[in-house]
Design a protein around this motif. Sequence first.
Motif, PDB file in Angstrom:
ATOM      1  N   ALA A 219       7.089   2.663  -4.837  1.00  0.00           N
ATOM      2  CA  ALA A 219       5.896   2.243  -4.112  1.00  0.00           C
ATOM      3  C   ALA A 219       5.208   3.421  -3.443  1.00  0.00           C
ATOM      4  N   ASP A 223       1.583   6.414  -9.112  1.00  0.00           N
ATOM      5  CA  ASP A 223       0.132   6.301  -9.116  1.00  0.00           C
ATOM      6  C   ASP A 223      -0.245   4.912  -8.601  1.00  0.00           C
ATOM      7  N   PRO A 224      -1.166   4.809  -7.636  1.00  0.00           N
ATOM      8  CA  PRO A 224      -1.468   3.510  -7.029  1.00  0.00           C
ATOM      9  C   PRO A 224      -1.881   2.430  -8.029  1.00  0.00           C
ATOM     10  N   ARG A 227       1.249   1.311  -9.775  1.00  0.00           N
ATOM     11  CA  ARG A 227       2.057   0.537  -8.836  1.00  0.00           C
ATOM     12  C   ARG A 227       1.563  -0.900  -8.751  1.00  0.00           C
ATOM     13  N   ALA A 228       0.247  -1.068  -8.619  1.00  0.00           N
ATOM     14  CA  ALA A 228      -0.312  -2.415  -8.530  1.00  0.00           C
ATOM     15  C   ALA A 228      -0.150  -3.170  -9.851  1.00  0.00           C
ATOM     16  N   PRO A 233       4.012  -3.874  -4.061  1.00  0.00           N
ATOM     17  CA  PRO A 233       3.020  -3.865  -2.981  1.00  0.00           C
ATOM     18  C   PRO A 233       2.744  -2.448  -2.485  1.00  0.00           C
ATOM     19  N   GLU A 234       1.599  -2.291  -1.848  1.00  0.00           N
ATOM     20  CA  GLU A 234       1.300  -1.010  -1.206  1.00  0.00           C
ATOM     21  C   GLU A 234       2.325  -0.769  -0.102  1.00  0.00           C
ATOM     22  N   PRO A 235       2.894   0.432  -0.043  1.00  0.00           N
ATOM     23  CA  PRO A 235       3.960   0.659   0.943  1.00  0.00           C
ATOM     24  C   PRO A 235       3.432   0.657   2.373  1.00  0.00           C
ATOM     25  N   THR A 236       4.195   0.068   3.250  1.00  0.00           N
ATOM     26  CA  THR A 236       3.857   0.094   4.674  1.00  0.00           C
ATOM     27  C   THR A 236       4.268   1.438   5.265  1.00  0.00           C
ATOM     28  N   ARG A 240       7.303   4.035   4.092  1.00  0.00           N
ATOM     29  CA  ARG A 240       7.083   5.471   3.872  1.00  0.00           C
ATOM     30  C   ARG A 240       8.057   6.306   4.711  1.00  0.00           C
TER      31      ARG A 240
END
Length: 287
Positions: A219, A223-224, A227-228, A233-236, A240
């Motif tokens: 995550a 590459d975003p 990942r999607a 999910p986008e990492p919190t 991180r």
Amino acid sequence: MSTQLADLPARPLGPQGVIWYAAADVRALVAVIRLLVHQVAHPMVGAGVGEHSVYKTDPWGRLLRTTNSVVSSVYGGVDAAVEGQRLLRMHAQIKGVDAAGRRYHALDPDAYAWVHATAYEGTRLFLLEAGPGLTDAQDEQLFTEWRRLGLLIGVRDSALPRTRAEFWELWDRTLPQLENNPVVQDLLWSAPTAPPYVPQKLVDLASAPVLRRQREVMAVTLDPALRARIGLPEPTDRVRRRVQRTMRLMRLGNGLPERVRHNPLTWRTAARTAADPRLGPEPVRYP
């Protein structure tokens, strides 16, 4: 040894090089699924693995065979080309038509080169984030070694980028072609089948935190768009920070000798190659 250096498509990897340092490092296991996800998200590779691999029915045997193949290719000296020929023969039979009606072949030059491309990107990430880092000269040495290794295992010269700039052009061009598929999801979420006499519930229990950490690493580092596409999910900020702590912990092992950092299956092969006077050390010593 009967094989002569002049008969090989490239000079085998020698001691003290960048890939020699990294390829069998047990710490890299924290990101191994990331490497595999990049590989099997390629439509041809994913179809071949999904229809021909025994990764679900015999995961431990496949892991051992893959490890032995890496050891032979990286640390085997002149025997690396023998392993390359074996890999070509094995992959020649992996072909068919995927669920979308597209033909695939494991030896398609671009697909075969992509699998190898993930090794450069993954090794580089490991060394930058969890290893001793890379100077520009060391990065160039890594790329040169990676290219030689590709030739030894049967990747076509025409399919291999000749410069680092060409490599990243290939990487950026291929990323949008990567797809979500059942093999990707298996890697992200499924524990391996338990070996004989081991309860599956035990393997599931032990695998859960490892898979969770692997997904967190992906995550943060994928590459975003990819990942999607594969449903992560986008990492919190908390995730991180947790991944950063993991990388800092891994860096504590940078000063350990190879005998401690490396998979034990590497030791005998590496010792034999290191003693071969025809090879000698790599021109840029790492670290």
